[in-house]
Motif scaffolding. Structure first.
Motif, short mmCIF file in Angstrom:
data_model
loop_
_atom_site.label_atom_id
_atom_site.label_comp_id
_atom_site.label_asym_id
_atom_site.label_seq_id
_atom_site.Cartn_x
_atom_site.Cartn_y
_atom_site.Cartn_z
N ILE A 125 0.83 -1.07 0.03
CA ILE A 125 -0.17 0.01 -0.08
C ILE A 125 0.86 1.36 -0.08
O ILE A 125 0.67 2.24 -0.79
N GLU A 126 1.83 1.41 0.78
CA GLU A 126 2.74 2.30 1.03
C GLU A 126 3.68 2.57 -0.29
O GLU A 126 3.58 3.80 -0.71
N SER A 127 4.07 1.79 -0.88
CA SER A 127 4.54 1.67 -2.25
C SER A 127 3.86 2.46 -3.45
O SER A 127 4.13 3.48 -4.14
N ILE A 128 2.49 2.01 -3.57
CA ILE A 128 1.51 2.59 -4.33
C ILE A 128 1.28 4.08 -4.13
O ILE A 128 1.23 5.02 -4.85
N LYS A 129 0.97 4.14 -2.87
CA LYS A 129 0.74 5.64 -2.56
C LYS A 129 1.75 6.67 -3.06
O LYS A 129 1.81 7.78 -2.93
N SER A 187 1.65 3.32 -12.58
CA SER A 187 0.53 2.13 -12.74
C SER A 187 0.68 1.12 -11.88
O SER A 187 1.85 0.92 -11.39
N PHE A 188 -0.62 0.66 -11.30
CA PHE A 188 -0.39 -0.41 -10.38
C PHE A 188 -1.34 -1.24 -10.45
O PHE A 188 -2.23 -1.12 -11.10
N LEU A 199 -10.20 -6.18 -6.17
CA LEU A 199 -9.14 -6.25 -7.16
C LEU A 199 -9.25 -4.57 -7.91
O LEU A 199 -10.14 -4.19 -8.16
N GLU A 200 -7.81 -4.20 -7.82
CA GLU A 200 -7.82 -2.71 -8.32
C GLU A 200 -6.68 -2.44 -9.09
O GLU A 200 -5.57 -3.16 -8.90
N ASN A 201 -6.76 -1.41 -10.25
CA ASN A 201 -5.51 -0.95 -10.93
C ASN A 201 -6.02 0.57 -10.92
O ASN A 201 -6.95 1.15 -10.27
N ASN A 202 -5.39 1.44 -11.72
CA ASN A 202 -5.60 2.87 -11.73
C ASN A 202 -6.81 3.35 -12.22
O ASN A 202 -7.37 4.07 -12.11
N GLU A 225 3.60 -6.45 -11.60
CA GLU A 225 2.88 -6.14 -12.77
C GLU A 225 1.51 -6.79 -12.74
O GLU A 225 0.61 -6.45 -13.67
N GLN A 226 1.26 -7.59 -11.78
CA GLN A 226 -0.19 -8.11 -11.70
C GLN A 226 -0.37 -8.59 -10.23
O GLN A 226 0.34 -8.51 -9.28
N SER A 227 -1.91 -8.62 -9.72
CA SER A 227 -2.37 -8.90 -8.63
C SER A 227 -3.42 -10.20 -8.80
O SER A 227 -4.17 -10.18 -9.89
N TYR A 228 -3.53 -10.74 -7.95
CA TYR A 228 -4.69 -11.88 -8.04
C TYR A 228 -4.97 -12.33 -6.69
O TYR A 228 -4.51 -12.28 -5.63
N ALA A 229 -6.33 -13.18 -6.83
CA ALA A 229 -6.97 -13.87 -5.73
C ALA A 229 -7.06 -15.33 -6.21
O ALA A 229 -7.57 -15.48 -7.47
N THR A 230 -6.72 -16.37 -5.41
CA THR A 230 -7.21 -17.69 -5.76
C THR A 230 -8.09 -18.25 -4.73
O THR A 230 -7.85 -17.70 -3.31
#
Length: 331
Positions: free
Chosen positions: A26-30, A36-37, A86-89, A176-181
């Protein structure tokens, strides 16, 4: 510094929480608001107690892994915004972690990270206009956009996850990606119970989510689709080499009560396609009898910054993606 991983077992609920890793993402994105995230999130209450199917008290805490407690159902007030995020810009989604298993859309009016704050002030707030945006889709008793279930031909209905022995979920954030299993053990519709694993991946570009479904045994009727909104027409597209296709809708089909538009689409491989069915509430893509299938879904809100503001631009975007899928078999 060595990161500490806490594993907690409370009343049959297994929780894995890596506090340092979650906070650092979270801190890195902010810290890089113009970069892009991608982001995946799971947040539950701790410090309260169960009273039947309701979780009373407690505060929300981000975690990475969870086995759903037996008491959990819809509106239990246990999971923040009721599921994984799930989120991006450009956009954000949630998938309900209960029997509904629907995918919902959070329309964004900003291109910065919003999910860590969504639902912190209650389960009603994100249905109303805020500076960041709001929940824009009314899924009702459907699978929303791009979720999955099993088509019941006798009753012309998409069966969801009413009977499951247990469900575990894990969220992962990568560069470069985020996911849920999500692992559903003992999913019972008709016939024998099966196990199903889904993986939902959002990327640090565009609006689409890739869905990978893997089952323990082949079944008929596995399906996905889009909620059917009254007076909103369905459009279909097929790629030049007939490898991929899409179903899509576009129009004033949000719950914002504004003069806005929403586009929704599902891209699916034709080699797995059985039939299209319009039930009372869902535009449904039914797959052939299978043990695994991959497809994509997306939403596009007209009030998104620099978004697709017209029906023409929305379908132009879909056709470009269809061409890419035809050539590369992936987006």
């Amino acid at each position: 510094m060595k990161l500490k991983v806490f594993k907690i077992l409370i009343a049959g609920v297994f929780i894995t929480s890596n506090l340092s890793a979650q906070t650092s993402v979270i801190e890195s994105i902010k810290k890089n608001p113009n970069k892009s995230f991608s982001y995946a999130e799971l947040s539950v209450k701790e410090g309260g107690k169960w009273d039947g199917n309701k979780y009373i008290g407690g505060t929300f805490k981000n975690i990475q892994e969870l086995t759903l407690p037996e008491s959990h159902t819809d509106h239990s007030t246990y999971i923040r915004y009721e599921g994984i995020g799930l989120e991006n810009n450009q956009i954000a989604y949630r998938l309900y972690l209960d029997w509904r298993n629907a995918t919902d859309i959070f329309g964004k009016k900003v291109n910065t990270l919003v999910l860590p704050e969504v639902g912190q002030d209650g389960f009603e707030s994100y249905h109303h206009d805020a500076t960041w945006g709001q929940d824009v889709l009314k899924s009702g008793r459907t699978i929303g956009v791009g979720s999955y279930g099993r088509y019941d031909e006798q009753n012309d209905f998409v069966e969801t996850f009413k009977i499951v022995k247990n469900t575990t979920v894990k969220v992962v954030n990568e560069k470069e990606q985020s996911y849920a299993t999500i692992n559903y053990k003992g999913w019972k519709t008709w016939g024998d119970a099966i196990d199903l694993q889904s993986k939902l991946t959002i990327f640090n570009k565009d609006r689409f989510v890739k869905v990978d479904l893997n089952l323990s045994n082949t079944i008929s009727g596995l399906c996905t689709g889009i909620v059917a909104i009254k007076n909103i027409p369905l459009k279909q597209g097929i790629s030049q080499n007939k490898k991929w296709a899409y179903i899509a809708t576009y129009g004033n089909q949000t719950e914002t009560k504004k003069d806005d538009n929403l586009g929704m689409a599902v891209f699916y491989p034709l080699e797995n396609f059985d039939k299209y069915v319009k039930t009372k509430s869902t535009h449904t893509i039914v797959f052939k009898k299978t043990k695994n299938v991959s497809y994509y879904f997306l939403g596009a809100w007209s009030l998104e910054p620099n978004g697709l503001t017209t029906e023409e631009s929305f379908y132009q975007d879909l056709d470009k993606k269809l061409e890419i899928l035809d050539k590369n078999n992936q987006l």
